[in-house]
Design a protein around this motif. Structure first.
Motif, PDB file in Angstrom:
ATOM      1  N   CYS A  58       0.865  -1.178   0.000  1.00  0.00           N
ATOM      2  CA  CYS A  58       0.000   0.000   0.000  1.00  0.00           C
ATOM      3  C   CYS A  58       0.899   1.224   0.000  1.00  0.00           C
ATOM      4  O   CYS A  58       1.797   1.326   0.829  1.00  0.00           O
ATOM      5  N   ASN A  76       0.186   4.145   0.772  1.00  0.00           N
ATOM      6  CA  ASN A  76      -0.179   5.098   1.807  1.00  0.00           C
ATOM      7  C   ASN A  76       0.425   4.743   3.163  1.00  0.00           C
ATOM      8  O   ASN A  76       1.023   5.584   3.821  1.00  0.00           O
ATOM      9  N   CYS A  77       0.302   3.458   3.563  1.00  0.00           N
ATOM     10  CA  CYS A  77       0.790   3.103   4.894  1.00  0.00           C
ATOM     11  C   CYS A  77       1.866   2.018   4.859  1.00  0.00           C
ATOM     12  O   CYS A  77       2.425   1.667   5.886  1.00  0.00           O
ATOM     13  N   TYR A  97       1.445  -1.174   4.090  1.00  0.00           N
ATOM     14  CA  TYR A  97       0.940  -2.514   4.389  1.00  0.00           C
ATOM     15  C   TYR A  97       1.201  -3.451   3.215  1.00  0.00           C
ATOM     16  O   TYR A  97       1.000  -3.087   2.062  1.00  0.00           O
ATOM     17  N   CYS A 141      -7.059  -1.157   1.175  1.00  0.00           N
ATOM     18  CA  CYS A 141      -6.070  -1.525   2.176  1.00  0.00           C
ATOM     19  C   CYS A 141      -6.759  -1.808   3.502  1.00  0.00           C
ATOM     20  O   CYS A 141      -7.497  -0.966   4.008  1.00  0.00           O
ATOM     21  N   CYS A 198      -5.217   0.943   6.408  1.00  0.00           N
ATOM     22  CA  CYS A 198      -5.568   2.374   6.391  1.00  0.00           C
ATOM     23  C   CYS A 198      -6.853   2.658   5.629  1.00  0.00           C
ATOM     24  O   CYS A 198      -7.267   3.799   5.491  1.00  0.00           O
TER      25      CYS A 198
END
Ligand SMILES: [Zn+2]
Length: 411
Positions: free
Chosen positions: A333, A335-336, A338, A352, A355
């Motif tokens: 991911c 964004n985070c 993961y 995800c 998040c």
């Protein structure tokens, strides 16, 4: 303005008459004969070496040179070829073996009378000349050629150096490929950075969300298939076969030209617009293992696109960064961070679990490629202590940081 000397390949169409075609075919035939002969000789030695447990066999120019001299004594017709074109054959053969020993390619193969054939002449003491609309080749003579005004001006300018010329016969047409040295000017800096994900569904996805669709080639492919089908029912070499073969080649050319044109435009667009370009590394080894023929061809096509972006970045003073192909670009991911190990190939979109961000598979991958490429680029800069262009880089970091929130991960 920064100028740079680069190697360029210029392709021009040749219009040889009957007599010329004969001479060109003779040269092509001689190159093929030499290749097959040297390969056979070398293969014998290689097999012998293998029996004694060696995996590599050194190839060198001197051995091949001696072999060529002997070959010429046996076969008179080889004297009809310009000698540099035969020397080129064993240079190619040495390269083919090098690639094989380094496991970058399969074992060198014997050449057949395939529709795509060529030979190369080195330009020594200006033995390749351009006069008006004629290309004068040693041992062959003048051949009529046509090309764009731009190419003509470039070929006739005093600012270039012609290294060699390859005469190519492809799908019934004749071409000359000039390898020249010339200058290019660096493109203006734009402070933009990009990550590019290449794929089967859409040709390329940029990290800013722009998707470039695959080329529309269904009609050309349909016609090619149709011709192939009809060809298989005709008698090989007959009048009707030859006529149909020309139609087949025409469609094949149309398809290839469309692809090449699109790739040139796209690579030009990308190098013009971005300063730092991050892409996945497509490995030839993997491609050779692909069993699905259409996927394999698509990947080989993509490799040529990567190649174009790579050399154009180099010409125009841009940074091209290749990411390791094992980097899990689509499963992380952006964004985070993961790692979604259950993501399947057919899932084009996913959310995800950590998040809760919804991702488009390709855009997410492109963003991850950008992050990773950027990290590698920074690492390179630190190691080299080369801060020549650091203002550009730092401004680029700041601008992307705002866009894709890169700073909180890597800085
Ligand atoms: Zn996430």
């Amino acid at each position: 303005m920064v100028c740079k000397w680069v190697n360029k390949g210029l392709v021009v169409r040749l219009y040889p008459d009957e007599d010329m075609i004969c001479k060109i075919n003779q040269n092509i035939g001689n190159a093929r004969f030499t290749w097959n002969h040297l390969l056979a000789e070398y293969q014998k030695t290689y097999i012998l070496f293998k029996q004694h447990g060696y995996t590599r066999l050194k190839c060198n120019m001197t051995t091949f040179n001696a072999m060529l001299t002997m070959l010429k004594k046996e076969h008179d017709f080889l004297y009809l070829s310009e000698s540099s074109s035969l020397q080129q054959v064993f240079r190619n053969l040495i390269n083919a073996y090098k690639k094989f020993f380094n496991k970058n390619a399969g074992y060198p193969r014997f050449k057949s009378k395939h529709p795509k054939q060529s030979f190369r002449i080195q330009n020594i003491n200006n033995n390749i000349r351009l006069q008006d609309n004629m290309l004068v080749l040693p041992k062959i003579g003048p051949v009529y050629y046509r090309t764009s005004k731009e190419y003509k001006r470039l070929l006739n300018s005093s600012n270039i150096k012609i290294n060699n010329v390859t005469i190519k016969k492809s799908n019934g047409k004749y071409y000359a490929v000039f390898s020249i040295e010339t200058t290019v000017t660096y493109l203006e800096k734009t402070l933009n950075v990009v990550g590019i994900d290449l794929g089967l569904k859409s040709l390329a996805t940029l990290s800013n969300g722009l998707k470039i669709t695959n080329l529309e080639l269904t009609y050309e492919e349909k016609m090619i298939k149709k011709c192939q089908k009809r060809l298989s029912r005709k008698k090989y070499g007959s009048k009707r076969y030859q006529k149909l073969q020309r139609t087949y080649w025409k469609w094949q050319n149309k398809k290839n030209n469309k692809i090449r044109d699109a790739y040139h435009k796209l690579s030009r667009y990308i190098t013009q617009k971005y300063d730092i370009i991050c892409m996945e590394n497509l490995s030839i080894k993997d491609m050779l293992q692909d069993t699905n023929q259409s996927v394999k061809l698509h990947r080989i096509g993509l490799a040529s696109l990567v190649e174009k972006i790579k050399y154009k970045s180099n010409w125009y003073g841009k940074n091209f960064i290749q990411i390791n192909r094992w980097f899990p670009s689509s499963k992380n991911c952006n964004n985070c961070g993961y790692y979604n190990k259950n993501l399947k190939l057919e899932e084009r979109e996913w959310t995800c679990p950590k998040c809760k961000k919804h991702h488009d598979r390709d855009i997410n991958a492109a963003k991850n490629i950008l992050h990773e490429g950027f990290r590698i680029h920074m690492e390179n800069l630190m190691n080299l202590r080369d801060w020549g262009d650091s203002t550009v880089i730092l401004e680029a970091i700041a601008s992307t940081a705002r866009e894709v929130r890169i700073l909180n991960i890597h800085m």
